[in-house]
Enzyme design. Structure first.
Site, short mmCIF file in Angstrom:
data_model
loop_
_atom_site.label_atom_id
_atom_site.label_comp_id
_atom_site.label_asym_id
_atom_site.label_seq_id
_atom_site.Cartn_x
_atom_site.Cartn_y
_atom_site.Cartn_z
N TYR A 60 42.64 45.00 36.27
CA TYR A 60 43.99 44.80 36.60
C TYR A 60 44.40 44.65 37.84
O TYR A 60 44.09 45.16 39.00
CB TYR A 60 44.87 46.16 36.00
CG TYR A 60 46.23 45.91 36.38
CD1 TYR A 60 47.23 45.09 35.44
CD2 TYR A 60 47.09 46.76 37.23
CE1 TYR A 60 48.34 45.37 35.46
CE2 TYR A 60 48.31 46.69 37.50
CZ TYR A 60 49.13 45.88 36.31
OH TYR A 60 50.53 45.98 36.97
N ASP A 101 39.98 42.99 45.29
CA ASP A 101 41.27 43.74 45.06
C ASP A 101 40.93 45.38 45.34
O ASP A 101 40.36 46.05 44.22
CB ASP A 101 41.75 43.79 43.73
CG ASP A 101 43.08 44.37 43.56
OD1 ASP A 101 43.40 45.13 44.24
OD2 ASP A 101 43.62 43.99 42.33
N LYS A 135 48.67 51.39 47.36
CA LYS A 135 48.42 52.72 47.07
C LYS A 135 48.33 53.42 48.39
O LYS A 135 49.48 53.83 49.28
CB LYS A 135 47.38 52.70 45.97
CG LYS A 135 47.90 51.79 44.81
CD LYS A 135 46.95 52.34 43.66
CE LYS A 135 48.00 51.69 42.27
NZ LYS A 135 46.99 50.77 41.60
C1 LIG Z 1 47.87 49.34 41.05
C2 LIG Z 1 47.02 48.25 41.21
C3 LIG Z 1 47.46 47.08 41.48
C4 LIG Z 1 49.00 46.66 41.23
O1 LIG Z 1 49.68 47.49 42.56
P1 LIG Z 1 51.16 47.55 42.25
O2 LIG Z 1 51.60 48.47 43.50
O3 LIG Z 1 51.58 48.77 41.20
O4 LIG Z 1 51.96 46.52 42.10
C5 LIG Z 1 46.73 45.86 41.86
N1 LIG Z 1 45.24 45.82 41.74
C6 LIG Z 1 44.71 47.15 41.43
C7 LIG Z 1 43.38 47.41 41.52
C8 LIG Z 1 45.58 48.37 41.12
O5 LIG Z 1 44.80 49.34 41.00
#
Ligand SMILES: *Cc1c(COP(=O)(O)O)cnc(C)c1O
Length: 436
Positions: A146, A241, A269
């Site tokens: 994701y 990511d 995060k």
């Molecule tokens: C949480 C997450 C996102 C999205 O981040 P948001 O701040 O919720 O838009 C993208 N990539 C990864 C791997 C994530 O865990």
């Protein structure tokens, strides 16, 4: 030991009158005890307290950011003093450079950094940049990874490996989904096959190097190195990511742990310390294409917001100034996972337990889980019993086994001990329900 969640149930009913599903992000809506998620009133340290007054040991940590625990005194004090200087200027500040320097120090692949407001924004912008830089349209993602909710990445695998993606949500145009190709994680042969066919058309491969959004899955030995080698060979940009794994599996994220240098990196995060922050960065020549130094447009009214930068700086300061931070955090996470594993073994419940740094996860599955297809064979009914029994005993876990768990620096040995006592009861309940 039933929890009283009467106030939460009433709050959820009212929320549903006003917001789709009663929430602002879908994962928050689930049938916990009494058909409602707990509504949270406050949080401090390792604990969150709901509006009915129930207290939980929290392993969700706002889905990853709260690595120091909730309402950390140093972060809180920094925010209080920043607040008095104004909340947003839409003009440059010293804080932005300071945070960019700290991020670059921890993640050297980020030669230049652009701050945004969410992980979604970071991955969306990184893809645009990769497409502009390579002058190619197609991108590759992995089934079960994701990267946020924008069109290009809200795509799942079509039938068979290495096919055109299909929209994973109504409203995502098929034409957009078709430029996103999907591959199974941990499968080099599938990647080689795809690159032989279409390598010259692919701008970027975006990957969670340690996936946490299909539950936690680990890359097999040598897998990420091979991904790096193949992408370089075809002139494809490699985007890590690390919105979740950054500052989680190690200070420098998965790229530090596995010794891989991606071309672009996305963070979020932890770097916001609980405020809305994302960032993307990478090779100087690529990042220089971003406006205003280059033609690729990307902007944000609140990007680099002073409160968000302050929370991020205070958080990274606490992490980076303490050489014992990661060894201690990792040891605690290991102890938790080993204890849960022992509770499962003692009751004959088959689980697959994964952990790296302060990220962890378990699948109710007798077979190894290495990708989305294998994760999807996990026992959902067993997870439900596990989750509810833990919640009732005051342990707050993600309500799905396809999510990761997070340890914070403030979780104490007593917290872990209490969690493991609860885990014994919960695994017994799972074993009992398995027999029925
Ligand atoms: C949480 C997450 C996102 C999205 O981040 P948001 O701040 O919720 O838009 C993208 N990539 C990864 C791997 C994530 O865990």
């Amino acid at each position: 030991m039933a929890l009283n969640l009467d106030k939460s149930a009433a709050a959820f009913a009212e929320a549903k009158q006003n917001m789709p599903g009663g929430v602002n992000s879908p994962v928050r809506s689930y049938r916990g005890v009494g058909g409602t998620p707990p509504f949270i009133a406050s949080a401090s340290g390792s604990r969150i307290v709901d509006i009915d007054g129930n207290e939980y040991i929290d392993y969700v940590g706002s889905w990853g950011p709260m690595i120091l625990g909730h309402a950390h005194p140093i972060v809180t004090a920094a925010l209080q003093s920043a607040l008095l200087r104004g909340t947003s200027y839409g003009a440059p500040t010293l804080l932005e450079t300071e945070l960019a320097k700290k991020v670059r120090q921890a993640v050297p692949a980020m030669e230049l950094v652009r701050m945004v407001n969410s992980g979604t924004e970071a991955t969306m912008s990184a893809l645009r940049l990769a497409r502009a830089f390579t002058k190619r349209d197609r991108i590759v993602k992995f089934d079960g990874c994701y990267h946020g909710h924008h069109d290009s990445l809200l795509v799942k695998a079509g039938s068979g490996a290495a096919t055109f993606g299909v929209p994973d949500s109504p409203g995502v145009p098929t034409s957009v989904a078709h430029t996103s190709l999907t591959l199974p994680f941990n499968d080099i042969a599938a990647m080689e096959e795809l690159f032989v066919q279409q390598g010259e058309l692919i701008a970027a491969v975006i990957i969670e190097p340690v996936p946490g959004n299909m539950g936690m899955v680990l890359p097999q030995d040598g897998y990420l190195a091979k991904v790096r080698e193949l992408t370089a060979h075809y002139g494809i940009l490699l985007i890590f990511d690390e919105v979740m794994s950054g500052f989680r599996v190690a200070l420098g994220g998965a790229q530090a742990h596995f010794g891989i240098k991606p071309d672009l990196v996305c963070l979020g995060k932890v770097i916001g310390g609980g405020l809305p922050v994302g960032a993307y960065g990478g090779r100087h020549d690529i990042m220089s294409c971003i406006s205003p130094s280059g033609p690729v447009y990307q902007a944000g009214t609140l990007s680099g917001n002073p409160l968000a930068m302050t929370a991020g700086l205070a958080t990274l300061g606490e992490i980076m100034d303490n050489p014992d931070f990661y060894p201690q955090l990792t040891a605690k996470t290991k102890a938790l996972c080993e204890g849960i594993g022992a509770a499962a073994a003692a009751t004959g419940v088959a689980i697959q337990s994964h952990q790296l740094g302060s990220m962890f996860g378990l699948f109710f599955n007798a077979n190894p889980v290495t990708d989305y297809a294998s994760a999807a064979t996990s026992d959902q009914a067993a997870f439900k019993v596990w989750f509810h029994t833990m919640l009732e005993q005051g342990v707050y876990l993600a309500p799905s086994q396809f999510e990761a768990g997070f340890m914070s620096a403030i979780h104490s040995d007593a917290d872990i001990e209490k969690t493991l006592q609860a885990a014994k009861v919960a695994m017994q309940a799972v074993a009992k329900s398995n027999k029925q």
